[in-house]
Design an enzyme around this catalytic site. Structure first.
Site, PDB file in Angstrom:
ATOM      1  N   MET A  30       0.847  -1.190   0.000  1.00 34.12           N
ATOM      2  CA  MET A  30       0.000   0.000   0.000  1.00 34.12           C
ATOM      3  C   MET A  30       0.886   1.245   0.000  1.00 34.12           C
ATOM      4  O   MET A  30       0.459   2.324   0.404  1.00 34.12           O
ATOM      5  CB  MET A  30      -0.938  -0.018   1.206  1.00 34.12           C
ATOM      6  CG  MET A  30      -1.884  -1.224   1.161  1.00 34.12           C
ATOM      7  SD  MET A  30      -3.448  -0.960   1.985  1.00 34.12           S
ATOM      8  CE  MET A  30      -2.910  -0.720   3.636  1.00 34.12           C
ATOM      9  N   ALA A  32       4.094   3.897   0.913  1.00 31.89           N
ATOM     10  CA  ALA A  32       4.811   4.378   2.110  1.00 31.89           C
ATOM     11  C   ALA A  32       5.879   3.349   2.480  1.00 31.89           C
ATOM     12  O   ALA A  32       5.952   2.866   3.610  1.00 31.89           O
ATOM     13  CB  ALA A  32       3.842   4.628   3.269  1.00 31.89           C
ATOM     14  N   HIS A  34       9.086   1.092   3.333  1.00 29.59           N
ATOM     15  CA  HIS A  34      10.162   1.166   4.327  1.00 29.59           C
ATOM     16  C   HIS A  34      11.039  -0.066   4.184  1.00 29.59           C
ATOM     17  O   HIS A  34      10.829  -0.883   3.266  1.00 29.59           O
ATOM     18  CB  HIS A  34       9.565   1.282   5.733  1.00 29.59           C
ATOM     19  CG  HIS A  34       8.519   0.239   6.021  1.00 29.59           C
ATOM     20  ND1 HIS A  34       8.815  -1.094   6.184  1.00 29.59           N
ATOM     21  CD2 HIS A  34       7.167   0.333   6.135  1.00 29.59           C
ATOM     22  CE1 HIS A  34       7.709  -1.760   6.425  1.00 29.59           C
ATOM     23  NE2 HIS A  34       6.683  -0.928   6.384  1.00 29.59           N
ATOM     24  N   GLY A  36      11.123  -2.803   5.647  1.00 26.56           N
ATOM     25  CA  GLY A  36      10.402  -4.081   5.642  1.00 26.56           C
ATOM     26  C   GLY A  36       9.996  -4.451   4.220  1.00 26.56           C
ATOM     27  O   GLY A  36      10.235  -5.574   3.757  1.00 26.56           O
ATOM     28  N   HIS A  37       9.403  -3.488   3.503  1.00 27.90           N
ATOM     29  CA  HIS A  37       9.023  -3.749   2.103  1.00 27.90           C
ATOM     30  C   HIS A  37      10.271  -4.032   1.268  1.00 27.90           C
ATOM     31  O   HIS A  37      10.270  -4.912   0.417  1.00 27.90           O
ATOM     32  CB  HIS A  37       8.331  -2.523   1.492  1.00 27.90           C
ATOM     33  CG  HIS A  37       7.032  -2.163   2.141  1.00 27.90           C
ATOM     34  ND1 HIS A  37       6.890  -1.045   2.921  1.00 27.90           N
ATOM     35  CD2 HIS A  37       5.823  -2.758   2.112  1.00 27.90           C
ATOM     36  CE1 HIS A  37       5.643  -0.958   3.342  1.00 27.90           C
ATOM     37  NE2 HIS A  37       4.966  -1.993   2.872  1.00 27.90           N
ATOM     38  N   GLU A 151       5.807 -11.241   7.676  1.00 29.57           N
ATOM     39  CA  GLU A 151       5.218 -11.989   8.801  1.00 29.57           C
ATOM     40  C   GLU A 151       4.692 -11.078   9.904  1.00 29.57           C
ATOM     41  O   GLU A 151       4.048 -11.565  10.831  1.00 29.57           O
ATOM     42  CB  GLU A 151       6.261 -12.936   9.397  1.00 29.57           C
ATOM     43  CG  GLU A 151       6.224 -14.313   8.789  1.00 29.57           C
ATOM     44  CD  GLU A 151       6.480 -15.400   9.801  1.00 29.57           C
ATOM     45  OE1 GLU A 151       7.370 -15.211  10.659  1.00 29.57           O
ATOM     46  OE2 GLU A 151       5.801 -16.440   9.734  1.00 29.57           O
ATOM     47  N   ASP A 153       2.343  -9.064   9.534  1.00 33.02           N
ATOM     48  CA  ASP A 153       0.900  -9.262   9.379  1.00 33.02           C
ATOM     49  C   ASP A 153       0.637 -10.764   9.354  1.00 33.02           C
ATOM     50  O   ASP A 153       0.318 -11.341   8.313  1.00 33.02           O
ATOM     51  CB  ASP A 153       0.424  -8.585   8.095  1.00 33.02           C
ATOM     52  CG  ASP A 153       0.617  -7.095   8.171  1.00 33.02           C
ATOM     53  OD1 ASP A 153      -0.039  -6.452   8.995  1.00 33.02           O
ATOM     54  OD2 ASP A 153       1.472  -6.562   7.423  1.00 33.02           O
ATOM     55  N   SER A 189       4.523   1.221   8.032  1.00 34.67           N
ATOM     56  CA  SER A 189       4.290   2.561   7.490  1.00 34.67           C
ATOM     57  C   SER A 189       3.671   3.438   8.572  1.00 34.67           C
ATOM     58  O   SER A 189       3.833   4.659   8.568  1.00 34.67           O
ATOM     59  CB  SER A 189       3.347   2.496   6.295  1.00 34.67           C
ATOM     60  OG  SER A 189       3.813   1.536   5.400  1.00 34.67           O
TER      61      SER A 189
HETATM   62  O1  PAF Z   1      -0.171  -5.721   3.715  1.00 37.71           O
HETATM   63  C1  PAF Z   1      -0.610  -4.806   3.000  1.00 37.71           C
HETATM   64  O2  PAF Z   1       0.031  -3.769   2.813  1.00 37.71           O
HETATM   65  C2  PAF Z   1      -1.978  -4.950   2.336  1.00 37.71           C
HETATM   66  O3  PAF Z   1      -2.874  -5.595   3.167  1.00 37.71           O
HETATM   67  C3  PAF Z   1      -1.914  -5.646   0.954  1.00 37.71           C
HETATM   68  C4  PAF Z   1      -1.447  -7.086   1.065  1.00 37.71           C
HETATM   69  C5  PAF Z   1      -0.977  -4.856   0.054  1.00 37.71           C
HETATM   70  C6  PAF Z   1      -3.300  -5.651   0.313  1.00 37.71           C
HETATM   71  O4  PAF Z   1      -3.789  -4.367   0.122  1.00 37.71           O
END
Ligand code: PAF
Length: 282
Positions: A30, A32, A34, A36-37, A151, A153, A189
């Site tokens: 989504m 923003a 960081h 982690g992404h 992980e 989430d 984020s």
């Molecule tokens: O984890 C997230 O950022 C969101 O839930 C995802 C998987 C991108 C779905 O919108």
């Protein structure tokens, strides 16, 4: 790196990659972005010939309008980071591109047989339906070989695994370890929305979770839960949403340590106005 805004162009580009027999690694986000992404993206780039990242603040997974409005957005900065990481395609659609007006209005309904009725699902009704709705749309358009999720989430990963099984989507779901700030705070984020003081204090969350693992040998599950709750009571900055200790597969609460060999503690807690989540393996 190519930035794509329409589904039609995305499908065209992805179909060309599939025709050439290329493996596609996909990281849904989504924005923003960081560290982690970045770690998910690095892994996706390393393990696949083509790397695709979506940047889309998905309205159907927000049950709180204010949270949706407040969600940080910065596509220019995100795109710079993704280009540096070697991403081939960024998909950044508008909500209208992803949803017809009635899809935005009507409640969308998957049956996750209880996986979505606990923890985040209980506190945020409709949230996981919205997540499954957008991720399934993206999987159908991209047809990735592998898709990468953090992980942090924890419940989301279980939901996505269940969703691909239900819909028979041939994608490998890869869960990647939580990336933390130096203080131990799980990268999110939402951390950007904390004041400097709250951000410092939020380090307590991971400290308490890791300490609680040491008590698991000598305390009951109930006692560990109470101990974790107690650690946040003396500071008004914190307001506990839940701390649950669950079986990592079914996500249902356990009442004793020998009930499962895969036990995870999941927390959601407000630090000031910002709701943070984290988890730990026992
Ligand atoms: O984890 C997230 O950022 C969101 O839930 C995802 C998987 C991108 C779905 O919108």
């Amino acid at each position: 790196m190519q930035i794509i805004n329409t589904k039609q162009e995305l499908v065209k580009q992805m179909a060309a990659c599939v025709r050439q027999g290329k493996t596609i690694g996909f990281v849904p986000t989504m924005g923003a972005l960081h560290a982690g992404h970045a770690s998910l993206v690095k892994q996706a780039c390393a393990e696949n010939e083509v790397c695709v990242v979506s940047v889309f603040v998905n309205p159907t997974q927000f049950n709180n309008k204010e949270d949706l409005l407040k969600y940080p957005r910065n596509l220019t900065k995100d795109a710079e980071l993704l280009a540096d990481l070697g991403v081939h395609f960024v998909f950044a659609p508008t909500p209208e591109e992803m949803y017809s007006p009635d899809e935005m209005e009507q409640e969308f309904s998957f049956d996750f047989a209880g996986l979505d009725q606990v923890m985040e699902g209980k506190m945020r009704p409709g949230h996981f339906n919205g997540v499954a709705q957008i991720v399934s749309k993206l999987f159908y358009a991209i047809e990735p070989t592998r898709s990468y999720f953090g992980e942090k989430d924890f419940q989301q990963v279980a939901i996505i695994r269940d969703m691909v099984k239900q819909l028979n989507i041939p994608v490998e779901i890869i869960a990647c370890p939580i990336i933390r700030e130096e203080s131990g705070l799980a990268r999110s984020s939402r951390n950007e929305l904390l004041s400097a003081e709250e951000r410092k204090k939020a380090a307590l969350i991971s400290q308490v979770l890791s300490k609680s693992v040491n008590f698991a040998k000598e305390m009951s599950v109930e006692e560990v839960k109470n101990w974790v709750n107690d650690q946040f009571k003396s500071d008004d900055t914190f307001k506990m949403d839940y701390y649950d200790i669950v079986d990592g597969n079914s996500l249902q609460s356990v009442s004793s340590w020998d009930e499962s060999d895969y036990i995870v503690g999941c927390i959601a807690i407000y630090c000031g106005k910002i709701r943070l989540i984290d988890n730990i393996h026992y």
